[in-house]
Design a protein around this motif. Structure first.
Motif, PDB file in Angstrom:
ATOM      1  N   LEU A 220      11.265  -1.714   2.422  1.00 29.75           N
ATOM      2  CA  LEU A 220      12.021  -1.173   3.803  1.00 29.75           C
ATOM      3  C   LEU A 220      13.283  -0.394   3.077  1.00 29.75           C
ATOM      4  O   LEU A 220      12.105   1.012   3.391  1.00 29.75           O
ATOM      5  CB  LEU A 220      11.953  -2.368   4.692  1.00 29.75           C
ATOM      6  N   ARG A 221      13.880  -0.966   2.513  1.00 23.98           N
ATOM      7  CA  ARG A 221      15.257   0.327   2.565  1.00 23.98           C
ATOM      8  C   ARG A 221      14.410   1.653   0.896  1.00 23.98           C
ATOM      9  O   ARG A 221      15.311   2.318   1.003  1.00 23.98           O
ATOM     10  CB  ARG A 221      16.295  -0.891   0.982  1.00 23.98           C
TER      11      ARG A 221
ATOM     12  N   VAL B  40      12.351  -7.850  22.552  1.00 21.04           N
ATOM     13  CA  VAL B  40      12.185  -6.236  22.641  1.00 21.04           C
ATOM     14  C   VAL B  40      12.546  -5.408  21.588  1.00 21.04           C
ATOM     15  O   VAL B  40      11.490  -4.840  21.334  1.00 21.04           O
ATOM     16  CB  VAL B  40      13.223  -5.630  24.193  1.00 21.04           C
ATOM     17  N   LEU B  41      13.869  -5.710  21.000  1.00 20.68           N
ATOM     18  CA  LEU B  41      13.799  -5.246  19.509  1.00 20.68           C
ATOM     19  C   LEU B  41      12.812  -5.778  18.774  1.00 20.68           C
ATOM     20  O   LEU B  41      11.819  -4.874  17.657  1.00 20.68           O
ATOM     21  CB  LEU B  41      15.251  -5.822  19.172  1.00 20.68           C
ATOM     22  N   GLU B  42      11.813  -6.754  18.892  1.00 21.87           N
ATOM     23  CA  GLU B  42      11.066  -7.033  17.408  1.00 21.87           C
ATOM     24  C   GLU B  42       9.944  -6.278  17.407  1.00 21.87           C
ATOM     25  O   GLU B  42       9.040  -6.391  16.945  1.00 21.87           O
ATOM     26  CB  GLU B  42      11.494  -8.352  17.319  1.00 21.87           C
ATOM     27  N   CYS B  43       9.241  -6.166  18.905  1.00 22.20           N
ATOM     28  CA  CYS B  43       8.077  -5.610  19.276  1.00 22.20           C
ATOM     29  C   CYS B  43       8.278  -4.060  19.069  1.00 22.20           C
ATOM     30  O   CYS B  43       7.117  -3.283  20.142  1.00 22.20           O
ATOM     31  CB  CYS B  43       7.543  -6.067  20.686  1.00 22.20           C
ATOM     32  N   SER B  44       9.252  -3.246  19.492  1.00 23.67           N
ATOM     33  CA  SER B  44      10.215  -2.225  20.112  1.00 23.67           C
ATOM     34  C   SER B  44       8.783  -1.276  18.656  1.00 23.67           C
ATOM     35  O   SER B  44       9.368  -0.083  18.697  1.00 23.67           O
ATOM     36  CB  SER B  44      11.030  -2.071  19.890  1.00 23.67           C
TER      37      SER B  44
ATOM     38  N   ASP C 239      17.604   8.319   9.384  1.00 16.48           N
ATOM     39  CA  ASP C 239      18.174   7.277  10.712  1.00 16.48           C
ATOM     40  C   ASP C 239      18.525   6.305  10.331  1.00 16.48           C
ATOM     41  O   ASP C 239      19.384   5.177  10.439  1.00 16.48           O
ATOM     42  CB  ASP C 239      17.834   7.850  11.685  1.00 16.48           C
ATOM     43  N   ALA C 240      16.375   5.373   9.712  1.00 18.35           N
ATOM     44  CA  ALA C 240      16.603   4.159  10.186  1.00 18.35           C
ATOM     45  C   ALA C 240      17.483   3.821   8.313  1.00 18.35           C
ATOM     46  O   ALA C 240      17.090   2.456   8.673  1.00 18.35           O
ATOM     47  CB  ALA C 240      15.020   4.244   9.934  1.00 18.35           C
TER      48      ALA C 240
ATOM     49  N   GLY D 237      12.872  -5.407  14.275  1.00  9.53           N
ATOM     50  CA  GLY D 237      12.130  -3.406  14.811  1.00  9.53           C
ATOM     51  C   GLY D 237      12.300  -2.579  14.221  1.00  9.53           C
ATOM     52  O   GLY D 237      10.789  -1.965  14.251  1.00  9.53           O
ATOM     53  N   LEU D 238      12.434  -2.259  12.740  1.00  8.07           N
ATOM     54  CA  LEU D 238      12.550  -1.381  12.154  1.00  8.07           C
ATOM     55  C   LEU D 238      11.125  -1.279  10.599  1.00  8.07           C
ATOM     56  O   LEU D 238      10.372  -0.713  10.533  1.00  8.07           O
ATOM     57  CB  LEU D 238      14.121  -0.561  11.259  1.00  8.07           C
TER      58      LEU D 238
END
Length: 248
Positions: free
Chosen positions: A222-223, A154-158, A202-203, A186-187
């Motif tokens: 991403l960072r 779920v996290l991976e497709c959220s 927040d991310a 997820g992020l």
């Protein structure tokens, strides 16, 4: 397995049977059908069966187990939104949870969550709550393989779920290192998905709490974009390319 066997018997009643290399119907026994063709031709008929809605849903999920085709989940969604809907929520979401926990491929189920339930802001909050949000404390406390498997998937497709909806679940999940790679995915999809949603500060704070190898693919980029305040790849064209150049 029982649901799959029930679905196989139901297809046989429709004159459809599995043979080497595919499926055949009594109407055209010389024409070999793919599982996808069977799903498109017969999955919708499940919801015309003269049984209660809960049994229709269980039969549909059995057909999904048997055929492993995303289209079956489409018919489930159509029935939920149709004139006879909504479907019984407890049976519907229990069907999703069971298959997310199962030790077998779940691509059809996760794709269904991603593009049908999570990308639709009318349904994303309730769907996310049903498949993970309500259970995340239990996942972290019990740490069973089945619950962890569901949480990771779920996290991976959220990514498309609104940040305000998923952020409390993310904050709880970060307490469990076993979920850190899935949280990272997820992020990452929250930034890259067309409908992805996040709050950069927040991310970034969550990202910095993840225990990941320093050479994790796309971690530095991403960072970089989050630190620069970017919310989404499509809202900030060129931001990711800039990050790639800066981090290379």
């Amino acid at each position: 397995m029982q649901a799959e066997q029930t679905a196989r018997r139901w297809l046989a009643d429709q004159g459809v049977s599995q043979v080497r290399g595919g499926w055949v119907s009594d109407v055209e026994p010389d024409v070999l059908l793919t599982a996808n063709q069977v799903a498109h031709s017969w999955a919708g008929d499940v919801f015309a069966e003269d049984v209660d809605a809960a049994d229709q849903v269980r039969l549909a999920f059995g057909l999904l187990d048997l055929l492993d085709e995303y289209w079956v989940t489409c018919e489930i969604r159509f029935a939920n939104e149709g004139a006879e809907g909504p479907l019984p929520a407890d049976v519907l979401w229990d069907g999703y949870r069971q298959r997310l926990e199962a030790d077998r491929d779940a691509e059809a189920v996760t794709y269904s969550l991603w593009v049908d339930w999570f990308e639709d802001h009318v349904t994303s909050a309730s769907a996310f709550a049903e498949v993970l949000g309500t259970d995340i404390d239990r996942v972290v406390a019990e740490r069973s393989e089945a619950l962890l498997r569901r949480a990771r998937r779920v996290l991976e497709c959220s990514g498309p779920v609104r940040w305000a909806v998923k952020e409390p679940t993310y904050r709880t999940a970060v307490r469990l290192p076993a979920l850190h790679p899935a949280l990272f995915r997820g992020l990452l999809t929250s930034f890259h998905d067309v409908y992805g949603d996040l709050e950069p500060a927040d991310a970034l704070a969550l990202l910095d709490r993840l225990d990941l190898p320093t050479d994790t693919l796309h971690l530095a980029e991403l960072r970089h974009v989050l630190a620069a305040g970017h919310r989404n790849h499509y809202r900030s064209p060129g931001a990711w390319d800039d990050a790639v150049r800066s981090c290379s």
